[in-house]
Each structure stands twice: as C-alpha cells, then as structure tokens.
Design a protein around this motif. Sequence first.
Motif, mmCIF file in Angstrom:
data_model
loop_
_atom_site.group_PDB
_atom_site.id
_atom_site.type_symbol
_atom_site.label_atom_id
_atom_site.label_comp_id
_atom_site.label_asym_id
_atom_site.label_seq_id
_atom_site.Cartn_x
_atom_site.Cartn_y
_atom_site.Cartn_z
ATOM 1 N N SER A 1 1.823 6.768 -11.310
ATOM 2 C CA SER A 1 1.107 7.437 -10.219
ATOM 3 C C SER A 1 -0.373 7.542 -10.545
ATOM 4 O O SER A 1 -1.221 7.503 -9.642
ATOM 5 N N SER A 2 -0.706 7.676 -11.808
ATOM 6 C CA SER A 2 -2.105 7.732 -12.223
ATOM 7 C C SER A 2 -2.735 6.348 -12.197
ATOM 8 O O SER A 2 -3.850 6.171 -11.692
ATOM 9 N N ALA A 3 -2.041 5.360 -12.728
ATOM 10 C CA ALA A 3 -2.576 3.992 -12.731
ATOM 11 C C ALA A 3 -2.881 3.514 -11.322
ATOM 12 O O ALA A 3 -3.855 2.777 -11.096
ATOM 13 N N ASN A 4 -2.077 3.931 -10.361
ATOM 14 C CA ASN A 4 -2.263 3.492 -8.980
ATOM 15 C C ASN A 4 -3.415 4.191 -8.269
ATOM 16 O O ASN A 4 -3.696 3.892 -7.096
ATOM 17 N N ARG A 5 -4.078 5.124 -8.978
ATOM 18 C CA ARG A 5 -5.311 5.743 -8.463
ATOM 19 C C ARG A 5 -6.503 5.449 -9.389
ATOM 20 O O ARG A 5 -7.544 6.078 -9.268
ATOM 21 N N ASP A 6 -6.338 4.493 -10.292
ATOM 22 C CA ASP A 6 -7.387 4.228 -11.284
ATOM 23 C C ASP A 6 -8.638 3.683 -10.601
ATOM 24 O O ASP A 6 -8.620 2.607 -9.992
ATOM 25 N N GLU A 7 -9.729 4.425 -10.735
ATOM 26 C CA GLU A 7 -10.985 4.084 -10.068
ATOM 27 C C GLU A 7 -11.586 2.788 -10.576
ATOM 28 O O GLU A 7 -12.385 2.152 -9.867
ATOM 29 N N ASP A 8 -11.219 2.355 -11.788
ATOM 30 C CA ASP A 8 -11.742 1.100 -12.329
ATOM 31 C C ASP A 8 -11.054 -0.119 -11.732
ATOM 32 O O ASP A 8 -11.516 -1.251 -11.933
ATOM 33 N N VAL A 9 -9.951 0.090 -11.057
ATOM 34 C CA VAL A 9 -9.156 -1.036 -10.526
ATOM 35 C C VAL A 9 -9.163 -1.068 -8.996
ATOM 36 O O VAL A 9 -9.260 -2.141 -8.397
ATOM 37 N N PHE A 10 -9.084 0.101 -8.364
ATOM 38 C CA PHE A 10 -8.950 0.176 -6.911
ATOM 39 C C PHE A 10 -10.209 0.755 -6.276
ATOM 40 O O PHE A 10 -10.693 1.805 -6.698
ATOM 41 N N GLU B 1 0.823 -1.197 0.000
ATOM 42 C CA GLU B 1 0.000 0.000 0.000
ATOM 43 C C GLU B 1 0.865 1.258 0.000
ATOM 44 O O GLU B 1 0.516 2.268 -0.639
ATOM 45 N N VAL B 2 1.999 1.216 0.677
ATOM 46 C CA VAL B 2 2.926 2.350 0.653
ATOM 47 C C VAL B 2 3.415 2.594 -0.775
ATOM 48 O O VAL B 2 3.439 3.732 -1.259
ATOM 49 N N VAL B 3 3.793 1.518 -1.469
ATOM 50 C CA VAL B 3 4.292 1.677 -2.835
ATOM 51 C C VAL B 3 3.182 2.170 -3.759
ATOM 52 O O VAL B 3 3.409 3.024 -4.620
ATOM 53 N N ARG B 4 1.967 1.655 -3.600
ATOM 54 C CA ARG B 4 0.844 2.160 -4.408
ATOM 55 C C ARG B 4 0.621 3.638 -4.142
ATOM 56 O O ARG B 4 0.491 4.440 -5.065
ATOM 57 N N TRP B 5 0.543 4.007 -2.883
ATOM 58 C CA TRP B 5 0.206 5.373 -2.493
ATOM 59 C C TRP B 5 1.282 6.367 -2.927
ATOM 60 O O TRP B 5 0.984 7.440 -3.449
ATOM 61 N N VAL B 6 2.532 6.006 -2.722
ATOM 62 C CA VAL B 6 3.645 6.914 -3.001
ATOM 63 C C VAL B 6 3.998 6.921 -4.493
ATOM 64 O O VAL B 6 4.347 7.965 -5.047
#
Length: 411
Positions: free
Chosen positions: A316-325, A279-284
């Motif tokens: 950084s955008s992919a890790n906030r993709d609303e279709d995935v997360f 989660e740290v790696v996703r968030w950062v």
Amino acid sequence: MAVDLITPTLYETQGFPDEDLRRLRRESPVHWHEDPSSDVPGFWAVTRYDDIVHVSRHPELFSSHARTSMFEEFADEDVALYRLMMLFMDPPQHTRQRAFVNRGFTPRMIKQLEEHIRDVGHRLIDNVVTRGEACFVRDIAAPFPLYVICELIGAPVEDREQIFAWSNVLVGSNDPDFATSPEDAREVSAQVLQYAHELAARRRRQPRDDIATSLLEPDADGNRLSADEFAMFILLLIIAGNETTRNGASGGMLAFFQHPEQWRRLVRNRGLIKTTADEVVRWVSPVNLFRRTAMRDTELRGRRIRGGDKVVMFYSSANRDEDVFEDPYTFDIGRDPNPHLGFGGGGPHFCLGTHLARLELAVLFELLLDRMPDIRQAGEARRLRSNFINGIKEMPVRFTPSERVNRTSFI
C-alpha cells in the motif's frame, strides 16, 4: 520514530495508515518497527517501491519458506504444513510447482474465460437488479470471483456457500464478524484440504476441462504434483484467487463513489476500461503486506539486517511512492503507465492470477456501466479489521431498478 503499522483496528477505521507510511518513505524507508505484541519479535518495515522490488526479486536473501510469507508467527508444526503451499516456497521448489500451475493461467487461457466471467456477472446482477438496492460486497463483489474460481476447479454449485464461508474465516481472523481461534482456523484449513483431496479423487475418476484436472496431469517429463501439493494449491486458490478481485471491486467502487468525476469519465469513455483495473488495484492495494525472513546478514538502504530478521513489505505504501507515481494521491483511471505492486513486486511470487484479476475487474465494471450506470452509495462502507487484507465487508448501494436479462439465477 513512533509509528504503528500493525494494529488491525487502525485499518478497520481508516484503511491503511497513510500518514505514517508517507512519513516512513520520507524519513525511514527501512524502519525497525517493534511489534505491539510483546511476545512477538519486531520487524523491518519496508515502504519504498524500489526496496520492495529488491526484496521480492532476491529470494536467496529474503525467504518466503523460512517462516512463511505471513506476518503472523506460527508454531513450528504449522510452518511445516504451510511450507507445502506454493506461496511459502523458495526456488527451486517454487519454480517446479509454479511450472505446473502456470499452464492454467496464461493470458490465452484466461481470455477463453471471458464469456463465462461475463455470464457470472450478469447472473449476480440479475439477482438484485429489480430491487434497486443491494449490498455491493455481499451480493456482487464477494461472490463474483468466488463463483469464477469454483467453476475453474469444478466445484458443484451447492458447495459455493461453504467455500465462501471458509475463505472469510481464513482471511478475516482479526475481524469480529469472522474471528476464530487458531484452533478453529486450523480446523477450517483441514476441511479445505479434505475437500481438495475429495475433489482430486473425483477428477481422477471423471476428468473435466478445468484447472483441477490439468493440475493432476503429468508434465512433459512425467512428473506430477503430490496429493498434498495439489490440496495446498486448491487452498491457496480459494483464498488468493478471490481476495484481489473481491476487495479490488469493492474498494474500487468506493473509490468511484468518493471520486464521482472518474465514474462520469468512464461513462463517457468506455475505452478507459483498459486502464481502470490497474488503477483500482494500485489505489486499493487489496493485499497490504507480505513478510520475508532474512537468510543472512545484508543491507538495505544502508540499514543492517541480520540473518533471521523479519522483513515486511507494505505494498500500500509502494503504490503511493512519490518517486514512481506522478500525483500518487490522485485516483486516475486513465493512468498509463501504471507499474503498481498490487500484484507483488516481481520475482518468483508475482501474482499467478494477475491476468484473471484484471479481466474480472474490467468485465465487472463494464457490466455495472451497462446495467447500473447510476449506482450510488447508500450507507457506510464497513471495513475489514485486518492488517493483511485491505477489505470492505459491507457497502449498501442503490440504483434505478431494471429488468433481468433472463439468465438463470444462482442457487
């Protein structure tokens, strides 16, 4: 659509440009972006998770080799040199070299490093724990992975500060604290390569149980890495082997300061260490972007991409993709599953050091829970001026002073 995803000062003041990225995901996920520099070509900004995975897994269409994986436009002679680095290769050349280095980074091999990694963390904390205050980046997050890498390649203790200085220059060229001219950057690269050649010569004379020695050994068919290939891999390891953990640790600690309920949650439930690192790696998203070059005309989400076009993936955008997360703008250390792209989008360039970075982050946060459970921010976090690395270069912290654990301090 007018957006700016590239100007480094944007990242220095706010982190990645989240509102623009969210808008692009919604309205123009494969977007032609003019470059702010008039003498540099524009590029396709790819911001959705599935599209980044597609680009990553089709190197025959989207090449790392043609103009390297870096956003910058290099001179032809520099491109020719950088192509010796595994990061800038395509299959089958990449496949051959990756096979050499994979043997040093298997989950089993990395697991054997856990006690050493834990000892590195304890020693760094020992250096500051009696003071009750520190710079989290300079004193802990930055040296932690670097010292592990130095141990892996067998670098002497006295070389660590020089290697640290080299790594800062090579990833922070847009930051005023580290900025150098292209000529200076080439000189630093040359110094690292010379160091790697000297390291190889020492290991041939005196083999050790380290990655450098294993990389110099022939494979099952008797093939070896060339001297230049070995040197370029050491250059890559010094940079990439330290940046994800360094910036994941500092950015993750800042996330805990901004979301203190998650730190309290971790204090109550140590079992969440298992999911915290991802989660740290996703968030950062420690690495914000990489570039590819289209090898022929193709389409992506209905947009016509021509051969030779520059294609830039924004992790950084992919890790906030609303279709995935689910709830992608929530920092949730218990998130599971967590298929983030912080280690790349799969394909041949999936991060070699994934297992090492996960272990380093898990060990570091566990040690902080043990030895600095009341750690708190004591001043502004200063960000790196870079559109490539989502980094923090300074973050003062305070904590209740305590005793050392009688480990010898690093020089």
